[in-house]
Design a protein around this motif. Structure first.
Motif, mmCIF file in Angstrom:
data_model
loop_
_atom_site.group_PDB
_atom_site.id
_atom_site.type_symbol
_atom_site.label_atom_id
_atom_site.label_comp_id
_atom_site.label_asym_id
_atom_site.label_seq_id
_atom_site.Cartn_x
_atom_site.Cartn_y
_atom_site.Cartn_z
ATOM 1 N N MET A 1 64.931 24.637 63.932
ATOM 2 C CA MET A 1 64.686 24.586 65.372
ATOM 3 C C MET A 1 64.519 23.016 65.585
ATOM 4 O O MET A 1 64.029 22.228 64.728
ATOM 5 C CB MET A 1 63.083 24.856 65.190
ATOM 6 N N GLY A 2 65.321 22.811 66.794
ATOM 7 C CA GLY A 2 65.167 21.548 67.091
ATOM 8 C C GLY A 2 66.608 20.822 66.846
ATOM 9 O O GLY A 2 66.763 19.359 66.836
ATOM 10 N N GLY A 3 67.739 21.632 66.659
ATOM 11 C CA GLY A 3 69.072 21.105 66.347
ATOM 12 C C GLY A 3 69.140 20.336 65.132
ATOM 13 O O GLY A 3 68.165 20.538 64.159
ATOM 14 N N CYS B 1 63.616 23.118 59.328
ATOM 15 C CA CYS B 1 63.806 24.439 58.689
ATOM 16 C C CYS B 1 62.455 25.125 58.650
ATOM 17 O O CYS B 1 61.803 24.640 57.651
ATOM 18 C CB CYS B 1 64.642 24.708 57.569
ATOM 19 N N ILE B 2 62.194 26.016 59.262
ATOM 20 C CA ILE B 2 60.826 26.821 59.348
ATOM 21 C C ILE B 2 60.798 27.963 58.590
ATOM 22 O O ILE B 2 61.656 28.844 58.889
ATOM 23 C CB ILE B 2 60.012 27.068 60.775
ATOM 24 N N PRO B 3 60.211 28.266 57.468
ATOM 25 C CA PRO B 3 60.374 29.558 56.878
ATOM 26 C C PRO B 3 59.649 30.497 57.338
ATOM 27 O O PRO B 3 58.749 30.558 58.187
ATOM 28 C CB PRO B 3 59.510 29.061 55.540
ATOM 29 N N GLU B 4 60.195 31.844 56.914
ATOM 30 C CA GLU B 4 59.501 33.117 57.437
ATOM 31 C C GLU B 4 58.254 32.982 57.741
ATOM 32 O O GLU B 4 57.402 33.704 58.371
ATOM 33 C CB GLU B 4 60.109 34.157 56.646
ATOM 34 N N ARG B 5 57.331 32.647 56.452
ATOM 35 C CA ARG B 5 56.072 32.623 56.294
ATOM 36 C C ARG B 5 55.171 32.151 57.504
ATOM 37 O O ARG B 5 54.025 32.228 57.807
ATOM 38 C CB ARG B 5 55.442 32.394 54.768
ATOM 39 N N LEU B 6 55.800 31.097 58.250
ATOM 40 C CA LEU B 6 55.215 30.412 59.332
ATOM 41 C C LEU B 6 55.775 30.710 60.691
ATOM 42 O O LEU B 6 55.641 30.354 61.745
ATOM 43 C CB LEU B 6 55.502 28.777 59.013
ATOM 44 N N ASN C 1 55.676 20.854 65.821
ATOM 45 C CA ASN C 1 55.652 19.407 65.132
ATOM 46 C C ASN C 1 54.792 19.273 63.587
ATOM 47 O O ASN C 1 55.052 18.682 62.760
ATOM 48 C CB ASN C 1 55.112 18.225 65.855
ATOM 49 N N ALA C 2 53.639 19.964 63.822
ATOM 50 C CA ALA C 2 52.926 20.372 62.372
ATOM 51 C C ALA C 2 53.620 20.890 61.474
ATOM 52 O O ALA C 2 53.560 20.681 60.179
ATOM 53 C CB ALA C 2 51.456 21.110 62.757
ATOM 54 N N THR C 3 54.911 21.691 61.553
ATOM 55 C CA THR C 3 55.641 22.400 60.555
ATOM 56 C C THR C 3 56.568 21.172 59.863
ATOM 57 O O THR C 3 56.990 21.823 59.039
ATOM 58 C CB THR C 3 56.192 23.453 61.224
ATOM 59 N N GLY C 4 56.856 20.280 60.705
ATOM 60 C CA GLY C 4 57.630 19.349 60.256
ATOM 61 C C GLY C 4 59.042 19.326 60.908
ATOM 62 O O GLY C 4 59.797 18.666 60.829
ATOM 63 N N ALA C 5 59.065 20.439 61.596
ATOM 64 C CA ALA C 5 60.174 20.732 62.688
ATOM 65 C C ALA C 5 60.042 19.925 64.161
ATOM 66 O O ALA C 5 58.927 19.276 64.098
ATOM 67 C CB ALA C 5 60.757 21.965 62.778
ATOM 68 N N ILE C 6 60.971 20.202 65.021
ATOM 69 C CA ILE C 6 60.626 19.869 66.568
ATOM 70 C C ILE C 6 61.088 20.557 67.223
ATOM 71 O O ILE C 6 61.990 21.496 67.031
ATOM 72 C CB ILE C 6 61.356 18.162 66.755
ATOM 73 N N MET C 7 60.292 20.716 68.346
ATOM 74 C CA MET C 7 60.835 21.500 69.499
ATOM 75 C C MET C 7 62.530 21.226 70.075
ATOM 76 O O MET C 7 63.118 22.299 70.124
ATOM 77 C CB MET C 7 59.923 21.399 71.034
ATOM 78 N N VAL D 1 68.816 28.182 65.341
ATOM 79 C CA VAL D 1 69.712 28.757 64.337
ATOM 80 C C VAL D 1 68.988 29.524 63.305
ATOM 81 O O VAL D 1 68.073 29.062 62.674
ATOM 82 C CB VAL D 1 70.579 27.800 63.538
ATOM 83 N N VAL D 2 69.174 30.958 63.377
ATOM 84 C CA VAL D 2 68.523 31.697 62.711
ATOM 85 C C VAL D 2 69.082 32.121 61.253
ATOM 86 O O VAL D 2 70.303 32.301 61.176
ATOM 87 C CB VAL D 2 68.056 33.194 63.360
ATOM 88 N N MET D 3 68.477 32.230 60.242
ATOM 89 C CA MET D 3 69.061 32.385 58.910
ATOM 90 C C MET D 3 68.204 33.579 58.089
ATOM 91 O O MET D 3 67.133 33.810 58.156
ATOM 92 C CB MET D 3 68.907 30.991 57.776
ATOM 93 N N ASP D 4 69.181 34.435 57.288
ATOM 94 C CA ASP D 4 68.720 35.308 56.506
ATOM 95 C C ASP D 4 68.784 34.891 55.120
ATOM 96 O O ASP D 4 69.022 33.685 54.734
ATOM 97 C CB ASP D 4 69.309 36.492 56.690
ATOM 98 N N THR D 5 68.527 35.792 54.167
ATOM 99 C CA THR D 5 68.601 35.403 52.674
ATOM 100 C C THR D 5 69.932 35.252 52.168
ATOM 101 O O THR D 5 69.828 34.732 50.938
ATOM 102 C CB THR D 5 67.871 36.568 51.887
ATOM 103 N N LYS D 6 70.900 35.226 52.857
ATOM 104 C CA LYS D 6 72.252 34.894 52.485
ATOM 105 C C LYS D 6 72.331 33.278 52.417
ATOM 106 O O LYS D 6 73.326 32.752 51.947
ATOM 107 C CB LYS D 6 73.272 35.611 53.315
ATOM 108 N N SER D 7 71.489 32.737 53.244
ATOM 109 C CA SER D 7 71.600 31.421 53.604
ATOM 110 C C SER D 7 71.197 30.560 52.333
ATOM 111 O O SER D 7 69.902 30.755 52.121
ATOM 112 C CB SER D 7 71.167 30.909 54.809
ATOM 113 N N CYS D 8 71.841 29.525 51.716
ATOM 114 C CA CYS D 8 71.201 28.559 50.865
ATOM 115 C C CYS D 8 70.732 27.459 51.720
ATOM 116 O O CYS D 8 71.179 26.684 52.333
ATOM 117 C CB CYS D 8 72.410 27.790 49.963
#
Length: 589
Positions: free
Chosen positions: A386-388, A393-398, A409-415, A421-428
């Motif tokens: 999130m945020g370009g 990268c915000i994990p699924e648990r959040l 911002n509290a997650t470490g990402a930015i708006m 960009v959405v990622m599934d478990t195939k992404s490293c």
């Protein structure tokens, strides 16, 4: 009532074949009225076509040369309505396509997909310029306009989230011979297309937003900075400027008042750093796009040394709605800290990719699952960037995190400007961090040592880790370099460049450990840590893997599964064999 056929012709629609569909429609219904509009946001269903026939309205998706005859036959009374193509209609309002649109609150995108962007009368029918007309007709003072925007609690949608009304107030009170207003349409984030869709689909909303902002701060000169990679956006916005001039809405004595304002388009050359305000101004002035030290801030001393306001496309598109409906109405949407709506571009491993506008306060999970339809394919969602490239990268648990500036911002990402960009478990996640850091390294203007050299060193470390040559000391060094680059860089690019690395270290450190200690990639992505082999018990001997192998490292006899093998010395681990193997006989480990 005559038949009306509407074709959606944003960039995504054209790429999917909308012009071919339009030609087919003209041939099939020569007596119909034809309209073209921008992207409705349902990029996953392009080409979109709307048919209004005998008072009945239907919106179809996935319209191609092959599927088009089904629609024609139905509307000519020769067959059943193709429900597999139907998104919504008067007879089936709750059909499959409804969830994508029903959960949205469209303010900035209110006209996109409904108005012909190249038609001034079409824009006027949808309410274009009624807000600026009211402002000038009722003799609202600039201070009153600013107060209304402050009442709306509209924060900058370009990523910073600074209150727009307060920003305008600085420029309004600043001393200067001239004042400038700039529309920032330099959208450079991978996977982001919010500004492009607005400029393509509803350019008059942005022109009117610029008029409102210029009136509020006392600017007579406007620039729209749009990247040259957006030719359709430039064409539609240029046409909107010309139409507004002809209608007396731009130029001298606008609507018979002493308000004068005009707009020039400046095409950006594709430098990501020019999305930063001071670098953008340097580019307009004819210099190399490099950030400047602040203060002074642009609102006090900006373009050509004069007070300047720079607003993002989405921010400007909200203004006519706010001034027409009232700031309090807008503030009632969203959260206390983050009012109104936000536009997001959904890309990646998501079922319903496209453009959405949601009220602030909706959770990430609601956005991705209820509107986006969840994961595309069988693998579950793992994270969202999130945020370009400068986001995190915000994990699924959040994913239950509310979408507002402070919570994100509290997650470490930015708006950011709204790319997701959405990622599934195939992404490293290590490889994802390397990819985004490579982007910001290449886009660094080179002015700051920490940004110029620090991002290079971080990319080198990540490449080592992905190649199976990393150590635990490398992980510690990534943490250290990331913190130093954030605190020592001049502009927002350098200050946020380490975010993808720092957030993946924070939430996916186990993947880094697996790479450097166990010498394996859990997602089976990093070429230096995987190898491909053929499970002969599943193989059918079809030879498709050999036909697609770029280095011809696969051998075997057709229809003899037990003969098929991969030469590990020649294999480059491109993964093509695994992609094309129908029985999934290629193993990746």
């Amino acid at each position: 009532m005559s038949m009306v056929v509407t074709i959606h012709e944003g960039t995504c629609g054209i790429a999917a074949g909308s012009r071919e569909v339009l030609a087919l429609a003209r041939k099939a219904w020569p007596a119909a009225e034809f309209r073209t509009v921008g992207c409705l946001g349902m990029c996953h269903r392009e080409v979109l076509m709307e048919v209004t026939d005998q008072g009945q309205h239907a919106l179809y998706g996935d319209v191609t040369k092959k599927t088009f005859p089904k629609i024609v036959n139905f509307h000519k009374g020769k067959g059943l309505q193709p429900t597999e193509l139907l998104i919504r209609s008067d007879t089936a309002p709750n059909h499959e396509g409804s969830p994508f649109l029903a959960r949205q609150t469209r303010i900035a995108l209110r006209n996109v997909g409904h108005v012909d962007p190249a038609s001034f009368p079409s824009a006027r029918q949808r309410g274009a310029y009624q807000a600026i007309e009211r402002i000038l007709r009722d003799s609202m003072t600039p201070e009153q306009v600013i107060a209304e925007v402050k009442r709306a609690n509209l924060r900058g949608r370009g990523g910073g989230g600074f209150p727009t009304g307060i920003k305008w107030e600085f420029a309004r009170n600043a001393k200067g011979v001239d004042k400038y207003l700039i529309c920032n349409g330099d959208e450079g984030d991978p996977g982001a297309f919010m500004d492009r869709s607005l400029l393509e689909g509803d350019p008059h909303a942005v022109v009117e937003g610029m008029l409102i902002a210029a009136y509020a701060i006392g600017a007579n000169h406007g620039y729209a900075y749009i990247r040259a990679e957006y030719p359709l956006a430039i064409a539609h916005f240029g046409q909107a400027i010309a139409d507004a001039r002809q209608a007396g809405l731009l130029g001298e004595t606008i609507l018979g008042t002493d308000f004068a304002f005009d707009i020039k388009i400046k095409q950006g050359a594709g430098a990501f750093v020019c999305g930063e305000e001071t670098a953008l101004m340097a580019s307009i002035e004819g210099d190399r796009g490099m950030p400047r030290i602040r203060p002074p801030f642009p609102a006090i001393k900006g373009l050509f040394g004069q007070p300047t306001i720079i607003n993002n496309v989405e921010t400007l598109a909200n203004l006519p709605w706010i001034l027409w409906h009232g700031g309090a109405t807008y503030a009632a949407i969203g959260t206390t800290r983050s009012a109104g709506t936000k536009v997001f571009a959904l890309t990646g491993a998501i079922s319903r990719g496209g453009l959405v506008e949601i009220p602030m306060g909706m959770s990430i999970r609601q956005l991705l699952e209820d509107i986006g339809g969840g994961a595309r394919g069988e693998r579950p969602l793992k994270a969202v960037q999130m945020g370009g490239p400068s986001g995190g990268c915000i994990p699924e648990r959040l994913f239950d995190t509310e979408i507002d500036y402070e919570a994100i911002n509290a997650t470490g990402a930015i708006m950011g400007s709204g790319g997701m960009v959405v990622m599934d478990t195939k992404s490293c996640m290590v490889d994802i961090a390397r990819y985004f850091l490579e982007f910001t390294k290449l886009e660094s203007c080179g002015k700051c040592t920490f940004c110029r050299i620090g991002t290079l060193r971080m990319e080198e470390i990540l490449t080592r880790i992905c190649n199976g040559q990393g150590t635990l000391e490398d992980i510690a060094l990534l943490d250290e370099l990331g913190s130093q680059i954030k605190s020592s860089s001049l502009c927002g690019l350098g200050q946020t460049a380490p975010n993808p690395v720092l957030t993946t270290l924070r939430y996916f450190r186990d993947e880094y450990i697996a790479h450097v200690v166990e010498k394996r990639c859990p997602a089976a992505v990093c070429k230096g840590l995987i190898h491909h082999s053929i499970d002969q018990s599943s193989c059918t001997g079809c030879s498709i893997c050999l036909r697609y192998c770029p280095v011809q490292c696969i051998s075997g006899e057709v229809k003899k599964p037990d003969t098929w093998v991969i030469d590990q010395k020649l294999c480059i681990n491109c993964g093509m064999c695994a992609e094309v193997c129908n029985p999934n006989a290629v193993r990746v480990a």
